[in-house]
Design a protein around this motif. Structure first.
Motif, PDB file in Angstrom:
ATOM      1  N   THR A 116     -13.778   7.101   3.331  1.00 33.29           N
ATOM      2  CA  THR A 116     -13.657   5.726   2.966  1.00 33.29           C
ATOM      3  C   THR A 116     -12.135   5.135   3.871  1.00 33.29           C
ATOM      4  N   THR A 117     -11.216   6.033   3.560  1.00 34.25           N
ATOM      5  CA  THR A 117     -10.080   5.562   4.556  1.00 34.25           C
ATOM      6  C   THR A 117     -10.356   5.312   5.932  1.00 34.25           C
ATOM      7  N   HIS A 163      -7.899   1.749  -2.299  1.00 37.44           N
ATOM      8  CA  HIS A 163      -8.658   1.342  -1.123  1.00 37.44           C
ATOM      9  C   HIS A 163      -8.764  -0.006  -1.033  1.00 37.44           C
ATOM     10  N   GLY A 164      -8.432  -0.873  -1.964  1.00 30.87           N
ATOM     11  CA  GLY A 164      -8.318  -2.239  -2.077  1.00 30.87           C
ATOM     12  C   GLY A 164      -7.401  -2.563  -1.236  1.00 30.87           C
ATOM     13  N   LEU A 165      -6.169  -2.168  -1.646  1.00 26.77           N
ATOM     14  CA  LEU A 165      -5.103  -2.673  -0.910  1.00 26.77           C
ATOM     15  C   LEU A 165      -5.003  -2.279   0.667  1.00 26.77           C
ATOM     16  N   ASP A 166      -5.713  -1.161   0.922  1.00 24.56           N
ATOM     17  CA  ASP A 166      -5.855  -0.752   2.292  1.00 24.56           C
ATOM     18  C   ASP A 166      -6.711  -1.721   3.054  1.00 24.56           C
ATOM     19  N   ALA A 167      -7.977  -2.185   2.397  1.00 22.30           N
ATOM     20  CA  ALA A 167      -8.842  -3.049   3.162  1.00 22.30           C
ATOM     21  C   ALA A 167      -8.108  -4.369   3.486  1.00 22.30           C
ATOM     22  N   VAL A 168      -7.212  -4.980   2.442  1.00 25.38           N
ATOM     23  CA  VAL A 168      -6.670  -6.274   2.515  1.00 25.38           C
ATOM     24  C   VAL A 168      -5.346  -6.236   3.226  1.00 25.38           C
ATOM     25  N   SER A 226       0.778  -1.170  -0.126  1.00 29.67           N
ATOM     26  CA  SER A 226       0.008   0.104   0.037  1.00 29.67           C
ATOM     27  C   SER A 226       0.949   1.140  -0.018  1.00 29.67           C
ATOM     28  N   ALA A 239     -10.253   3.139  -6.142  1.00 32.28           N
ATOM     29  CA  ALA A 239     -10.718   1.982  -5.786  1.00 32.28           C
ATOM     30  C   ALA A 239      -9.575   0.960  -5.457  1.00 32.28           C
ATOM     31  N   GLY A 240      -8.471   0.885  -6.165  1.00 30.71           N
ATOM     32  CA  GLY A 240      -7.390   0.074  -6.107  1.00 30.71           C
ATOM     33  C   GLY A 240      -6.510   0.307  -4.812  1.00 30.71           C
ATOM     34  N   ILE A 262     -12.427   2.238   6.514  1.00 28.09           N
ATOM     35  CA  ILE A 262     -11.451   0.893   6.636  1.00 28.09           C
ATOM     36  C   ILE A 262     -10.475   0.756   7.814  1.00 28.09           C
TER      37      ILE A 262
END
Length: 205
Positions: A175-176, A145-150, A121, A142-143, A179
């Protein structure tokens, strides 16, 4: 100092191009060059200091919208801003991860995904910042955020603060925060024993 017109502007990506007065070709300008907090709009007149971007092409080092008085820009910090909530959130999550390991609430390998994805990330935010400065194709929100989420949220929070990237868009910030809050709640549940090994294994499996 020269004058010109902002003939192109991509507000989402935070950059555009100035057509200087006279025969000169258009030059690149990034949002970070503007002295005022108000975001510029296409067609506005402005004054600017010409220079060279990181890719070696002409770029504005500083820019001022017409009618707005030039102010002295404070020096940007080159170190951690300890008062930034992102730093505190990242440290809090990191403390929770280590508390889980110390209290034997989860396997030691839980550190691995946070370390690996946190690094991924961080790298993604750095790359996106460099691409924004150079006017190149960006990594999607979105990419990121996706890295942050996983499991990348700790690295993502620190990267946002260090690079001062994606910190001014309310939607992205919210959104951050969501998460980070989700990870915090799960980690607190593990530390408190509300989410024991068996349920954690099912959740991760």
């Amino acid at each position: 100092m020269e004058k010109g017109t902002l003939i192109e502007w991509d507000d989402d990506r935070g950059f555009g191009f100035i057509k200087p007065d006279g025969p000169r070709a258009k030059i690149f300008v990034h949002i970070s060059a503007f002295e005022t907090g108000r975001r510029p709009q296409r067609g506005e007149r402005l004054a600017f200091s010409p220079g060279t971007g990181r890719d070696g092409k002409p770029a504005a080092r500083e820019a001022w919208l017409e009618g707005i008085k030039k102010v002295q820009r404070p020096a940007r910090p080159s170190h951690f801003d300890r008062n930034d909530y992102r730093v505190w959130a990242a440290v809090g999550l990191l403390v929770l991860v280590f508390a889980i390991i110390i209290l034997d609430r989860a396997p030691f390998w839980l550190i691995a995904p946070y370390a690996i994805m946190g690094g991924a990330s961080w790298l993604a935010y750095w790359m996106d910042k460099q691409r924004a400065i150079a006017g190149q194709w960006r990594i999607s929100e979105a990419g990121l955020h996706g890295l942050d989420a996983v499991f990348g949220i700790i690295g993502g929070l620190l990267a946002q603060q260090v690079f001062r990237h994606k910190t001014s868009k309310p939607g992205f910030v919210m959104t951050t925060g969501a998460i980070a809050l989700l990870h915090g709640l799960v980690l607190v549940a593990i530390v408190s024993g509300a989410l024991p090994h068996a349920e954690l294994a099912a959740l991760l499996g």
